[in-house]
Design a protein around this motif. Structure first.
Motif, PDB file in Angstrom:
ATOM      1  N   GLY A  59      14.898  51.961 -49.083  1.00 25.88           N
ATOM      2  CA  GLY A  59      14.013  52.072 -50.238  1.00 25.88           C
ATOM      3  C   GLY A  59      12.978  50.961 -50.278  1.00 25.88           C
ATOM      4  N   ILE A  60      13.407  49.727 -49.999  1.00 26.65           N
ATOM      5  CA  ILE A  60      12.479  48.596 -50.009  1.00 26.65           C
ATOM      6  C   ILE A  60      11.438  48.740 -48.903  1.00 26.65           C
ATOM      7  CG2 ILE A  60      12.291  46.105 -49.636  1.00 26.65           C
ATOM      8  CD1 ILE A  60      15.066  45.873 -50.972  1.00 26.65           C
ATOM      9  N   ALA A  61      11.891  49.168 -47.721  1.00 23.86           N
ATOM     10  CA  ALA A  61      10.953  49.383 -46.620  1.00 23.86           C
ATOM     11  C   ALA A  61       9.925  50.454 -46.990  1.00 23.86           C
ATOM     12  CB  ALA A  61      11.709  49.793 -45.353  1.00 23.86           C
ATOM     13  N   GLY A  62      10.399  51.526 -47.622  1.00 24.16           N
ATOM     14  CA  GLY A  62       9.489  52.587 -48.048  1.00 24.16           C
ATOM     15  C   GLY A  62       8.518  52.097 -49.106  1.00 24.16           C
ATOM     16  N   LEU A  63       9.007  51.249 -50.004  1.00 27.82           N
ATOM     17  CA  LEU A  63       8.149  50.704 -51.061  1.00 27.82           C
ATOM     18  C   LEU A  63       7.031  49.849 -50.463  1.00 27.82           C
ATOM     19  CD1 LEU A  63       9.372  49.029 -54.343  1.00 27.82           C
ATOM     20  CD2 LEU A  63       7.587  47.975 -52.968  1.00 27.82           C
ATOM     21  N   VAL A  64       7.391  48.922 -49.585  1.00 29.64           N
ATOM     22  CA  VAL A  64       6.390  48.026 -49.007  1.00 29.64           C
ATOM     23  C   VAL A  64       5.384  48.797 -48.153  1.00 29.64           C
ATOM     24  CG1 VAL A  64       6.037  46.089 -47.429  1.00 29.64           C
ATOM     25  CG2 VAL A  64       7.942  46.044 -49.045  1.00 29.64           C
ATOM     26  N   ALA A  65       5.900  49.666 -47.282  1.00 35.07           N
ATOM     27  CA  ALA A  65       5.009  50.427 -46.411  1.00 35.07           C
ATOM     28  C   ALA A  65       4.104  51.362 -47.219  1.00 35.07           C
ATOM     29  CB  ALA A  65       5.834  51.239 -45.410  1.00 35.07           C
ATOM     30  N   GLY A  66       4.689  52.013 -48.212  1.00 32.07           N
ATOM     31  CA  GLY A  66       3.911  52.947 -49.022  1.00 32.07           C
ATOM     32  C   GLY A  66       2.846  52.259 -49.848  1.00 32.07           C
ATOM     33  N   ALA A  67       3.193  51.108 -50.446  1.00 34.18           N
ATOM     34  CA  ALA A  67       2.233  50.382 -51.272  1.00 34.18           C
ATOM     35  C   ALA A  67       1.057  49.901 -50.434  1.00 34.18           C
ATOM     36  CB  ALA A  67       2.916  49.196 -51.957  1.00 34.18           C
ATOM     37  N   LEU A  68       1.339  49.354 -49.257  1.00 36.29           N
ATOM     38  CA  LEU A  68       0.264  48.878 -48.384  1.00 36.29           C
ATOM     39  C   LEU A  68      -0.579  50.035 -47.859  1.00 36.29           C
ATOM     40  CD1 LEU A  68       2.124  46.087 -46.379  1.00 36.29           C
ATOM     41  CD2 LEU A  68       0.523  45.812 -48.278  1.00 36.29           C
ATOM     42  N   SER A 159      -3.802  50.853 -57.195  1.00 40.49           N
ATOM     43  CA  SER A 159      -2.862  51.680 -56.431  1.00 40.49           C
ATOM     44  C   SER A 159      -1.689  50.862 -55.908  1.00 40.49           C
ATOM     45  CB  SER A 159      -3.599  52.368 -55.266  1.00 40.49           C
ATOM     46  OG  SER A 159      -4.186  51.409 -54.405  1.00 40.49           O
ATOM     47  N   LEU A 160      -1.941  49.614 -55.492  1.00 40.83           N
ATOM     48  CA  LEU A 160      -0.880  48.757 -54.970  1.00 40.83           C
ATOM     49  C   LEU A 160       0.170  48.470 -56.047  1.00 40.83           C
ATOM     50  CD1 LEU A 160       0.106  46.950 -52.565  1.00 40.83           C
ATOM     51  CD2 LEU A 160      -1.169  45.087 -53.645  1.00 40.83           C
ATOM     52  N   VAL A 161      -0.289  48.039 -57.209  1.00 41.21           N
ATOM     53  CA  VAL A 161       0.629  47.711 -58.300  1.00 41.21           C
ATOM     54  C   VAL A 161       1.317  48.963 -58.821  1.00 41.21           C
ATOM     55  CG1 VAL A 161       0.775  46.812 -60.654  1.00 41.21           C
ATOM     56  CG2 VAL A 161      -0.656  45.642 -58.962  1.00 41.21           C
ATOM     57  N   ALA A 162       0.545  50.033 -58.997  1.00 38.45           N
ATOM     58  CA  ALA A 162       1.110  51.262 -59.556  1.00 38.45           C
ATOM     59  C   ALA A 162       2.146  51.872 -58.613  1.00 38.45           C
ATOM     60  CB  ALA A 162      -0.001  52.265 -59.837  1.00 38.45           C
ATOM     61  N   PHE A 163       1.862  51.875 -57.314  1.00 40.67           N
ATOM     62  CA  PHE A 163       2.832  52.409 -56.351  1.00 40.67           C
ATOM     63  C   PHE A 163       4.123  51.602 -56.415  1.00 40.67           C
ATOM     64  CE2 PHE A 163       5.057  52.981 -52.436  1.00 40.67           C
ATOM     65  CZ  PHE A 163       4.783  54.279 -52.019  1.00 40.67           C
ATOM     66  N   THR A 164       3.990  50.285 -56.467  1.00 44.87           N
ATOM     67  CA  THR A 164       5.170  49.424 -56.505  1.00 44.87           C
ATOM     68  C   THR A 164       6.011  49.689 -57.750  1.00 44.87           C
ATOM     69  OG1 THR A 164       3.995  47.709 -55.264  1.00 44.87           O
ATOM     70  CG2 THR A 164       5.957  47.037 -56.493  1.00 44.87           C
ATOM     71  N   VAL A 165       5.344  49.761 -58.894  1.00 37.90           N
ATOM     72  CA  VAL A 165       6.064  50.020 -60.155  1.00 37.90           C
ATOM     73  C   VAL A 165       6.735  51.384 -60.114  1.00 37.90           C
ATOM     74  CG1 VAL A 165       5.802  50.372 -62.633  1.00 37.90           C
ATOM     75  CG2 VAL A 165       4.596  48.492 -61.511  1.00 37.90           C
ATOM     76  N   GLY A 166       5.988  52.381 -59.637  1.00 35.75           N
ATOM     77  CA  GLY A 166       6.561  53.723 -59.551  1.00 35.75           C
ATOM     78  C   GLY A 166       7.735  53.786 -58.595  1.00 35.75           C
ATOM     79  N   ALA A 167       7.622  53.099 -57.467  1.00 34.92           N
ATOM     80  CA  ALA A 167       8.684  53.130 -56.458  1.00 34.92           C
ATOM     81  C   ALA A 167       9.951  52.423 -56.938  1.00 34.92           C
ATOM     82  CB  ALA A 167       8.177  52.488 -55.167  1.00 34.92           C
ATOM     83  N   LEU A 168       9.783  51.401 -57.772  1.00 40.34           N
ATOM     84  CA  LEU A 168      10.952  50.677 -58.272  1.00 40.34           C
ATOM     85  C   LEU A 168      11.846  51.553 -59.149  1.00 40.34           C
ATOM     86  CD1 LEU A 168       9.434  47.196 -59.179  1.00 40.34           C
ATOM     87  CD2 LEU A 168      11.157  47.677 -57.412  1.00 40.34           C
ATOM     88  N   LEU A 169      11.253  52.549 -59.767  1.00 34.80           N
ATOM     89  CA  LEU A 169      12.021  53.413 -60.672  1.00 34.80           C
ATOM     90  C   LEU A 169      13.176  54.119 -59.957  1.00 34.80           C
ATOM     91  CD1 LEU A 169      12.081  54.402 -63.644  1.00 34.80           C
ATOM     92  CD2 LEU A 169      10.607  56.290 -62.937  1.00 34.80           C
ATOM     93  N   PRO A 170      12.932  54.919 -58.918  1.00 32.02           N
ATOM     94  CA  PRO A 170      14.065  55.544 -58.223  1.00 32.02           C
ATOM     95  C   PRO A 170      14.921  54.556 -57.442  1.00 32.02           C
ATOM     96  CG  PRO A 170      12.027  56.002 -57.061  1.00 32.02           C
ATOM     97  CD  PRO A 170      11.641  55.354 -58.357  1.00 32.02           C
TER      98      PRO A 170
END
Length: 239
Positions: A59-68, A159-170
Motif C-alpha cells: 500500500g505504501i509503495a502504491g501510495l508513493v508511486a501513485g502520488a509522484l 494532485s500530490l497532496v490529494a492523492f496521498t490523502v485519498g490513498a491513506l484512507l484505504p
C-alpha cells in the motif's frame, strides 16, 4: 425619487476562477485516483495473504508511486497547456503589430457574431483595442487571460497532496483493522471517500450529485472486487 437597486449578484463570482478550478479539479481527481488505486492494491494483496506487513508495504509503495506519477502527469499536462497558451499569445502579439487594422476588424466581427450591431461592435473593438489590444484579442479570440495563465505547480501540489490523502484512507482502514474484518472495513472507507469526491466533483461541474456518486462508487467497488479475487487466485496458486 427611486431607490438605487444594486445590479451585483452576491452569489455570482466575477473574478477569474480558471486557476482555482484548475487546482480543485486536480485535487478531486487526485483524491479519487488515490482512493481507488491504493484500495485496489491493498485489497488485492489482502486476497493473497493475511500478513499485515506485506499489505502495508504494498500500500505504501502504491501510495508513493501513485502520488509522484499523478503529480508528474499533471505537471506535464498543464505545462503543455501553458506552453500552448504562450505560443498563441506570441502569435497574436505579432499579428497585432503587423496588421492592427485587420485584427481590429476581426475583433469587431467576433462581437457581431455575439449579437451586437455592426456599429456597436466596431466601437467596442476600437475602445478595447485602444485600452489593451492583446488582452482584448486574447480573451475574445483565444479565451485566454494573459495575466492569469494556467499554473502547473498548482495542479502538481493539489494532485500530490490529494492523492496521498485519498490513498491513506484505504491503507489505514485495512492495516488498522483485525484480519477478519479488514477487507470490509477498507471497502466501507472507500465507499465513503468516493461518495465525498463524487459530491465535490458534481458541485464543481454543476452536475447531478447522485450520478457522480454512483459512478465513483461503482468504479471503486469493481476495482476492489476484481483485484481481491485476482489476489485470492494468485495466493492460492502460489501457496
Amino acid at each position: 425619487m427611486t431607490d438605487t437597486v444594486s445590479t451585483s449578484h452576491p452569489h455570482e463570482p466575477h473574478e477569474d476562477l480558471s486557476g482555482k478550478l484548475n487546482w480543485l479539479r486536480a485535487g478531486v481527481l487526485g483524491a479519487n485516483d488515490g482512493i481507488v488505486s491504493v484500495a485496489g492494491i491493498v485489497v488485492g494483496v489482502a486476497g493473497a495473504t493475511t500478513d499485515s506487513t506485506t499489505i502495508a508495504t504494498a500500500g505504501i509503495a502504491g501510495l508513493v508511486a501513485g502520488a509522484l506519477s499523478m503529480a508528474g502527469g499533471e505537471y506535464v499536462s498543464v505545462s503543455t497547456q501553458r506552453d500552448t497558451e504562450r505560443a498563441q499569445l506570441r502569435l497574436e502579439k505579432r499579428e497585432l503589430k503587423e496588421m492592427p487594422e485587420a485584427e481590429e476588424r476581426e475583433l469587431a466581427e467576433i462581437y457581431e457574431e455575439k449579437g451586437l450591431s455592426a456599429e456597436l461592435a466596431a466601437e467596442v473593438a476600437r475602445e478595447l483595442t485602444e485600452k489593451d489590444a492583446l488582452q482584448a484579442h486574447a480573451e475574445a479570440e483565444l479565451g485566454i487571460d494573459p495575466d492569469n495563465l494556467t499554473s502547473p505547480w498548482q495542479a502538481v501540489w493539489a494532485s500530490l497532496v490529494a492523492f496521498t490523502v485519498g490513498a491513506l484512507l484505504p491503507l489505514l482502514a485495512i492495516v488498522w483493522t483485525p484480519t477478519s474484518a479488514r477487507v470490509w472495513a477498507c471497502a466501507s472507507a472507500v465507499v465513503v471517500g468516493l461518495a465525498l469526491t463524487g459530491i465535490v466533483s458534481a458541485k464543481l461541474g454543476d452536475a447531478r450529485v447522485g450520478r457522480a456518486i454512483a459512478r465513483n462508487v461503482g468504479v471503486g467497488a469493481l476495482t476492489m472486487l476484481v483485484t481481491y479475487y485476482v489476489g485470492v487466485l494468485f495466493g492460492t496458486t502460489v501457496g
